[in-house]
Design a protein around this motif. Structure first.
Motif, PDB file in Angstrom:
ATOM      1  N   PRO A 317      65.382  69.788  87.718  1.00 42.12           N
ATOM      2  CA  PRO A 317      66.229  70.652  86.879  1.00 42.12           C
ATOM      3  C   PRO A 317      66.600  69.954  85.566  1.00 42.12           C
ATOM      4  N   CYS A 319      69.091  70.303  83.520  1.00 48.17           N
ATOM      5  CA  CYS A 319      70.451  70.661  83.081  1.00 48.17           C
ATOM      6  C   CYS A 319      71.083  69.645  82.126  1.00 48.17           C
ATOM      7  N   TYR A 334      68.255  77.720  90.924  1.00 44.43           N
ATOM      8  CA  TYR A 334      67.073  76.850  90.955  1.00 44.43           C
ATOM      9  C   TYR A 334      67.426  75.466  91.516  1.00 44.43           C
ATOM     10  N   ILE A 335      68.607  74.980  91.183  1.00 43.64           N
ATOM     11  CA  ILE A 335      69.001  73.648  91.677  1.00 43.64           C
ATOM     12  C   ILE A 335      68.990  73.651  93.203  1.00 43.64           C
ATOM     13  N   TYR A 338      65.343  73.747  94.420  1.00 45.16           N
ATOM     14  CA  TYR A 338      64.695  72.457  94.153  1.00 45.16           C
ATOM     15  C   TYR A 338      65.191  71.398  95.148  1.00 45.16           C
ATOM     16  N   CYS A 358      62.964  76.878  87.070  1.00 44.72           N
ATOM     17  CA  CYS A 358      63.885  76.232  86.128  1.00 44.72           C
ATOM     18  C   CYS A 358      63.728  76.971  84.790  1.00 44.72           C
ATOM     19  N   THR A 361      64.230  75.116  81.179  1.00 46.09           N
ATOM     20  CA  THR A 361      63.160  74.235  80.701  1.00 46.09           C
ATOM     21  C   THR A 361      61.899  75.036  80.403  1.00 46.09           C
TER      22      THR A 361
END
Ligand SMILES: Cc1cc2nc3c(=O)[nH]c(=O)nc-3n(C[C@H](O)[C@H](O)[C@H](O)COP(=O)(O)O)c2cc1C
Length: 417
Positions: A317, A319, A334-335, A338, A358, A361
């Motif tokens: 991620p 972030c 997504y975190i 993942y 993600c 990104t």
């Protein structure tokens, strides 16, 4: 036989060519694209998605690098809750993008900014207030509130000196969503200046569930018109999603739409921010290559090309650098996905994440190829060159085709040698 140019979109006491180019983040609807729409008498959108990064690319600022340095210590942590945005820098980046665009504006049209509520940035209310206020400070002609219901957004800028003079609009996908918005903002005595009704064939995120195919833009437009009539409200309603030709546009304008918002046809223009090779992917796509899936961590279905690199990608991620989708508690779907895959495959160097992506990104790197339903028709709007690639178009060519074409025709560009 009528052309879109026989109609005008009235906003306040001014009239515009009734063609709006929709906002496409991250910097897919560039300033150059929006400025062309304005020069030609219509309305263009820039987007404030990832405005730090957009500012860095355009003006050599270092917003993303500086933020990454600040949060570098957290890069290997499972939780991203600590990542915050500096409001002063957010305002600065927004003003850079908006002001430079507005200073370059020519012609009688307008430039608006598309502002997605779902970019929560680990402090939804504060970041939204900063983004909206900074866009007004930067001189934007108007703000289109999208991707979310934005029930409290007008109130966030009610004290801004431009609250009543800038054009403010919302994107909804149902009469019910509009009703909720109007009820919530009633006490501000400030109606939206325009309402964009986005149907299920649009690009980007959809305001529908996975049953999107059961909805139809003409029907929703009729419902919105009926609602506004009952409420005795005269607000221009703009149709969006799947309007591919000037004739499609006229179909809505004749039924009472104030204008149309279009995007997909502009994704293969020189002015569009997508990289040249990605534009060719859009041009090559067949109907089967286009899918609607649930990988966006926002929770909304999103339409994209099936071969989009974002699908299945298990990147760490991003972030600490971006962090645009962190919710009020610093979470992002997504975190979770993942972390789940990393824990399930502790010996693997890379993981595959199928259920979420993600988005920050991948949108930033133009690796999430979101597109409208009719992307597979783009190849019919241009020429194929001897080397097998397709000729790109100018935004002016596409804009004028919407404006003047009749009888479902699509004007091809002059062939490049
Ligand atoms: C590549 C792409 C990116 C988009 N990104 C956004 C966005 O960031 N915010 C938004 O509100 N709408 C977004 N949209 C939706 C458009 O602004 C527009 O309303 C819609 O796509 C119009 O339908 P059409 O593409 O069939 O003409 C996007 C559309 C495309 C094609």
């Amino acid at each position: 036989m009528k052309r879109a140019d026989d109609f005008r979109l009235k906003l306040g006491n001014r009239a515009y060519v009734p063609i709006m180019i929709g906002g496409m983040g991250v910097d897919i609807s560039t300033s150059e694209l929006a400025l062309e729409a304005a020069r030609l008498g219509g309305i263009g959108h820039i987007s404030d998605a990832m405005v730090h990064d957009v500012s860095d690319r355009k003006f050599d600022t270092t917003f993303v690098k500086d933020k990454t340095r600040t949060y570098k210590f957290n890069i290997n942590n499972l939780s991203k809750a600590v990542v915050q945005f500096d409001m002063g820098r957010l305002a600065e980046a927004t003003i850079n993008h908006v002001r430079s665009t507005m200073e370059a504006k020519k012609g009688d049209g307008l430039v608006f900014v598309n502002c997605m509520e779902k970019l929560t940035m680990n402090a939804p209310r504060e970041t939204l207030r900063t983004r909206l206020s900074a866009a007004l400070d930067g001189g934007i002609d108007g703000i289109t509130l999208s991707a979310g219901l934005h029930l409290g957004s007008f109130a966030l800028i009610a004290d801004h000196p431009r609250f009543r003079d800038a054009k403010l609009g919302i994107i909804v996908s149902s009469a019910r969503a509009l009703q909720l918005f109007l009820r919530k903002t009633a006490r501000l005595d400030r109606l939206p200046d325009y309402i964009i009704v986005e149907g299920p064939l649009a690009g980007g995120h959809l305001g529908f569930g996975m049953d999107w195919a059961e909805y139809d833009l003409h029907t929703i437009m009729d419902e919105v018109h009926a609602f506004l009539r009952d409420e005795q409200l005269a607000i221009p309603v703009i149709a969006a999603g799947g309007i591919f030709t000037g004739t499609d546009a006229v179909g809505f304008l004749e039924n009472g739409a104030g204008g149309v918002q279009v995007a997909t046809r502009f994704t293969i223009t020189h002015e569009c921010g997508l990289p040249a090779d990605v534009k060719q992917e859009y041009l090559k796509a067949t109907e089967d290559d286009i899918t609607v899936n649930g990988i966006s961590p926002t929770g909304y279905p999103m339409r994209m090309l099936r071969n989009t690199p974002a699908i299945g990608s298990g990147i760490r991620p991003g972030c600490e650098s971006y962090g645009y989708l962190l919710d009020a508690n610093g979470n992002c779907a997504y975190i979770d996905s993942y972390n789940r895959e990393v824990l399930a495959h502790p010996d693997q160097k890379t993981v595959v994440v199928m259920d979420k992506t993600c988005l920050c990104t991948h949108m930033r790197n133009f690796n999430c190829w979101t597109c409208g339903h009719y992307t597979y028709r783009l190849k019919d709007t241009t020429h194929r060159k001897a080397d097998g690639t397709y000729q790109l178009l100018s935004a002016e060519h596409v804009f004028r085709d919407y404006q003047f074409s009749v009888d479902n025709q699509i004007a091809l560009p002059q062939r490049e040698e």
